[in-house]
Scaffold this motif. Structure first.
Motif, PDB file in Angstrom:
ATOM      1  N   ARG A   1       0.839  -1.188   0.000  1.00 15.51           N
ATOM      2  CA  ARG A   1       0.000   0.000   0.000  1.00 15.51           C
ATOM      3  C   ARG A   1       0.880   1.246   0.000  1.00 15.51           C
ATOM      4  NH1 ARG A   1      -4.191  -1.968   4.756  1.00 15.51           N
ATOM      5  NH2 ARG A   1      -5.282  -3.545   3.551  1.00 15.51           N
ATOM      6  N   PRO A   2       0.292   2.406  -0.320  1.00 14.67           N
ATOM      7  CA  PRO A   2       1.077   3.644  -0.328  1.00 14.67           C
ATOM      8  C   PRO A   2       1.630   3.949   1.053  1.00 14.67           C
ATOM      9  CG  PRO A   2      -1.054   3.948  -1.406  1.00 14.67           C
ATOM     10  CD  PRO A   2      -1.099   2.614  -0.731  1.00 14.67           C
ATOM     11  N   PRO A   3       2.638   4.827   1.118  1.00 14.74           N
ATOM     12  CA  PRO A   3       3.184   5.209   2.423  1.00 14.74           C
ATOM     13  C   PRO A   3       2.110   5.801   3.330  1.00 14.74           C
ATOM     14  CG  PRO A   3       4.623   5.939   0.663  1.00 14.74           C
ATOM     15  CD  PRO A   3       3.371   5.430   0.012  1.00 14.74           C
TER      16      PRO A   3
ATOM     17  N   ASP B   1      11.675  -5.481   9.279  1.00 12.13           N
ATOM     18  CA  ASP B   1      11.458  -4.757   8.032  1.00 12.13           C
ATOM     19  C   ASP B   1      10.108  -4.041   8.064  1.00 12.13           C
ATOM     20  OD1 ASP B   1      13.723  -5.869   5.912  1.00 12.13           O
ATOM     21  OD2 ASP B   1      13.195  -7.307   7.466  1.00 12.13           O
ATOM     22  N   VAL B   2       9.993  -3.074   8.950  1.00 11.91           N
ATOM     23  CA  VAL B   2       8.690  -2.490   9.262  1.00 11.91           C
ATOM     24  C   VAL B   2       8.248  -1.457   8.237  1.00 11.91           C
ATOM     25  CG1 VAL B   2       7.364  -1.290  11.034  1.00 11.91           C
ATOM     26  CG2 VAL B   2       9.093  -2.952  11.703  1.00 11.91           C
ATOM     27  N   GLY B   3       9.038  -0.408   8.034  1.00 16.96           N
ATOM     28  CA  GLY B   3       8.688   0.592   7.041  1.00 16.96           C
ATOM     29  C   GLY B   3       7.518   1.471   7.448  1.00 16.96           C
ATOM     30  N   GLN B   4       6.882   2.104   6.435  1.00 16.30           N
ATOM     31  CA  GLN B   4       5.833   3.084   6.710  1.00 16.30           C
ATOM     32  C   GLN B   4       4.721   2.996   5.678  1.00 16.30           C
ATOM     33  OE1 GLN B   4       7.302   7.008   7.931  1.00 16.30           O
ATOM     34  NE2 GLN B   4       9.400   6.246   7.837  1.00 16.30           N
ATOM     35  N   THR B   5       4.274   1.785   5.362  1.00 16.98           N
ATOM     36  CA  THR B   5       3.221   1.589   4.377  1.00 16.98           C
ATOM     37  C   THR B   5       1.890   1.329   5.072  1.00 16.98           C
ATOM     38  OG1 THR B   5       3.343  -0.828   4.205  1.00 16.98           O
ATOM     39  CG2 THR B   5       4.970   0.444   2.955  1.00 16.98           C
TER      40      THR B   5
ATOM     41  N   TYR C   1      13.216   2.719   7.167  1.00 15.31           N
ATOM     42  CA  TYR C   1      13.530   2.847   5.741  1.00 15.31           C
ATOM     43  C   TYR C   1      13.761   4.309   5.362  1.00 15.31           C
ATOM     44  CZ  TYR C   1      12.609  -2.058   4.892  1.00 15.31           C
ATOM     45  OH  TYR C   1      12.674  -3.426   4.909  1.00 15.31           O
ATOM     46  N   ALA C   2      14.429   5.040   6.240  1.00 14.00           N
ATOM     47  CA  ALA C   2      14.738   6.435   5.936  1.00 14.00           C
ATOM     48  C   ALA C   2      15.700   6.530   4.755  1.00 14.00           C
ATOM     49  CB  ALA C   2      15.330   7.123   7.155  1.00 14.00           C
ATOM     50  N   ASP C   3      16.719   5.671   4.729  1.00 13.38           N
ATOM     51  CA  ASP C   3      17.649   5.640   3.591  1.00 13.38           C
ATOM     52  C   ASP C   3      18.161   7.024   3.215  1.00 13.38           C
ATOM     53  OD1 ASP C   3      17.606   2.868   3.247  1.00 13.38           O
ATOM     54  OD2 ASP C   3      15.762   2.969   2.089  1.00 13.38           O
ATOM     55  N   THR C   4      18.744   7.688   4.157  1.00 13.57           N
ATOM     56  CA  THR C   4      19.350   9.026   4.066  1.00 13.57           C
ATOM     57  C   THR C   4      18.327  10.158   4.156  1.00 13.57           C
ATOM     58  OG1 THR C   4      19.316   9.402   1.653  1.00 13.57           O
ATOM     59  CG2 THR C   4      21.140   8.074   2.543  1.00 13.57           C
ATOM     60  N   ARG C   5      17.029   9.877   4.022  1.00 15.09           N
ATOM     61  CA  ARG C   5      16.000  10.920   4.128  1.00 15.09           C
ATOM     62  C   ARG C   5      15.601  11.031   5.600  1.00 15.09           C
ATOM     63  NH1 ARG C   5      11.929   8.225   0.115  1.00 15.09           N
ATOM     64  NH2 ARG C   5      12.850   6.427   1.172  1.00 15.09           N
TER      65      ARG C   5
ATOM     66  N   GLU D   1      19.512   0.771   7.910  1.00 10.19           N
ATOM     67  CA  GLU D   1      20.015   1.678   8.945  1.00 10.19           C
ATOM     68  C   GLU D   1      21.417   2.187   8.617  1.00 10.19           C
ATOM     69  OE1 GLU D   1      16.666   0.717   9.923  1.00 10.19           O
ATOM     70  OE2 GLU D   1      17.812  -1.082  10.475  1.00 10.19           O
ATOM     71  N   ARG D   2      22.080   1.622   7.612  1.00  6.68           N
ATOM     72  CA  ARG D   2      23.450   2.045   7.290  1.00  6.68           C
ATOM     73  C   ARG D   2      23.493   3.456   6.735  1.00  6.68           C
ATOM     74  NH1 ARG D   2      25.841  -2.750   3.673  1.00  6.68           N
ATOM     75  NH2 ARG D   2      23.777  -2.504   2.720  1.00  6.68           N
ATOM     76  N   GLU D   3      22.545   3.791   5.884  1.00  2.00           N
ATOM     77  CA  GLU D   3      22.431   5.136   5.315  1.00  2.00           C
ATOM     78  C   GLU D   3      23.738   5.630   4.690  1.00  2.00           C
ATOM     79  OE1 GLU D   3      19.061   7.422   7.540  1.00  2.00           O
ATOM     80  OE2 GLU D   3      20.613   6.986   8.980  1.00  2.00           O
ATOM     81  N   THR D   4      24.345   4.795   3.907  1.00  2.00           N
ATOM     82  CA  THR D   4      25.643   5.140   3.329  1.00  2.00           C
ATOM     83  C   THR D   4      25.498   5.972   2.061  1.00  2.00           C
ATOM     84  OG1 THR D   4      25.620   3.032   2.149  1.00  2.00           O
ATOM     85  CG2 THR D   4      26.789   3.101   4.249  1.00  2.00           C
ATOM     86  N   LEU D   5      26.393   6.895   1.903  1.00  2.00           N
ATOM     87  CA  LEU D   5      26.549   7.682   0.686  1.00  2.00           C
ATOM     88  C   LEU D   5      28.036   7.729   0.356  1.00  2.00           C
ATOM     89  CD1 LEU D   5      24.168  10.714   1.347  1.00  2.00           C
ATOM     90  CD2 LEU D   5      23.799   8.900  -0.316  1.00  2.00           C
TER      91      LEU D   5
END
Length: 423
Positions: free
Chosen positions: A17-19, A133-137, A163-167, A195-199
């Motif tokens: 489902r959508p976020p 693997d919870v997320g925000q859906t 699931y922020a992934d740098t955001r 959770e690594r959020e690598t760039l």
């Protein structure tokens, strides 16, 4: 031994489902938000929250009656920066000693709302909710709703939280999403790949948001890293180990040495139940992330087997799968049971490999969202149930009884109507 689910029987969940749309925080800057609690030692709790006001007080007032606070503790706050994002003040305060099985009312920072928490019991039985693997859906919201209706004592989450992934704003949204549950029962978590959020920025630290926001009792368990730790529950009847899939784990590493020490210190006469969680599964017949846990398995599996670990939970694969007791790719009555529970709500991994080399060890699998409940009944018996997320309802799709490896040799599997076993 029950046969594994065939390709024709695989359950395919509709697309995610959508976020979830979260109402932005519209309270004063000093108003606490994103509250969550975790266990610390035998009788204390760490309360964590965020304020937009970086000068807000890191203090918790609490008591056993609403609005009547008979104790107060002061902690500290931290902040972090990730690219252009600057966090609010992230407060951590440890309160206690607390009585077991008791409801406490508390207020953070001398401002905002009153919350309540219930401490875990000091004796068995005890109940653990397990999700990954919870997320925000929308499926996340359903899963959290189902969990809220369950009478559990502690929640265990083996990685991939927001699931922020740098955001970084998604960390704030997720903190507010889970606050109703995480502020009332301990949430014990370990890190996943999201959770690594690598760039490709050498100045950016891995896990900076996770380590700042979700402080776990690693120091109390002798660990030098917030990415792996252990804790006791039910006055030491249960020892829970949270491992880090994304920090060094090879023989000779700090985590490997810590795990060896930690497991060696467990007296199974006093601690009949030994539970391990990590993000990446060591055994999986799903096509998603196939084989990613193999190097960690080779490095650490023997330690778990030698310690007679009862059950191992992992996430990462967005589906549910339960294996029999295993050691080194073979069924072994003295090995741990392996369960993948990465189906909290963030997308779906519905492709299993019918002829996988471990297919004969897979007892049940389903590509549906859901959550699990581990109820440790007494020193010898526990029951695991997996609750499929069926829209507004929850359905028990898998159930298995376990005998503690500290007390008796596992019984042979028996089929009893609904997909039920005893191991």
């Amino acid at each position: 031994m029950l046969p594994s689910v065939s390709a024709a029987e695989e359950y395919v969940r509709p697309p995610p489902r959508p976020p979830v749309v979260i109402v932005e925080h519209d309270k004063p800057a000093s108003h606490p938000q994103q509250l969550h609690i975790s266990t610390v030692g035998a009788s204390s709790m760490r309360i964590s929250w965020v304020t937009e006001d970086r000068s807000a007080q890191s203090v918790v007032d609490y008591g056993i009656s609403p609005g009547k606070y008979t104790a107060s503790e002061t902690g500290y706050h931290t902040t972090y920066q990730f690219l252009s994002y600057k966090s609010g003040a992230i407060h951590h305060v440890t309160i206690g000693p607390l009585e077991p099985s008791t409801t406490y009312y508390y207020r953070c920072g001398k401002a905002g709302d009153e919350f309540s928490l219930r401490t875990p019991p000091a004796t068995l039985p005890i109940e653990f909710i397990i999700i990954g693997d919870v997320g925000q859906t929308g499926w996340t919201a359903s899963t959290l709703s189902h969990i809220g209706a369950a009478g559990y004592d502690i929640l265990l989450l083996p990685g991939d939280l927001s699931y922020a992934d740098t955001r970084q704003e998604l960390w704030d949204l997720w903190g507010r999403l889970v606050q109703p549950l995480a502020s009332s029962r301990p949430w014990m978590v370990t890190a996943g790949n999201h959770e690594r959020e690598t760039l490709r920025e050498p100045k950016l630290r891995r896990f900076v948001a996770y380590n700042s926001r979700w402080r776990m009792p690693h120091e109390e368990s002798g660990s030098r890293s917030n990415l792996y730790y252990s804790f006791d529950a039910a006055a030491g009847a249960v020892h829970v180990v949270m491992l880090g899939s994304y920090t060094e784990f090879e023989e000779g590493s700090e985590q490997h040495a810590w795990l060896e020490r930690d497991l060696a210190a467990v007296d199974r006469r006093r601690t009949p139940w030994l539970v391990v969680l990590m993000h990446v599964p060591w055994y999986s017949t799903n096509r998603s992330h196939q084989g990613e846990g193999e190097s960690m398995r080779r490095a650490m599996e023997r330690l778990l087997y030698k310690a007679h670990v009862d059950v191992v939970f992992a996430a990462h694969i967005h589906a549910y799968e339960r294996f029999t007791r295993i050691f080194d790719n073979e069924a072994d009555s003295q090995g741990p049971m392996y369960i993948t529970i990465g189906d909290g709500g963030n997308s779906n991994a519905h492709k299993f490999i019918g002829d996988h080399k471990s297919a004969h060890l897979s007892m049940f699998r389903e590509a549906s969202f859901g959550h699990g409940l581990l109820r440790i009944v007494n020193e010898t018996s526990a029951v695991w149930t997996w609750h499929s997320n069926d829209d507004e309802y929850t359905t028990i799709r898998d159930e298995v009884w376990l005998k503690s490896l500290a007390s008796a040799e596992s019984a042979l599997p028996t089929n009893a109507g609904r997909h039920t076993e005893e191991l």
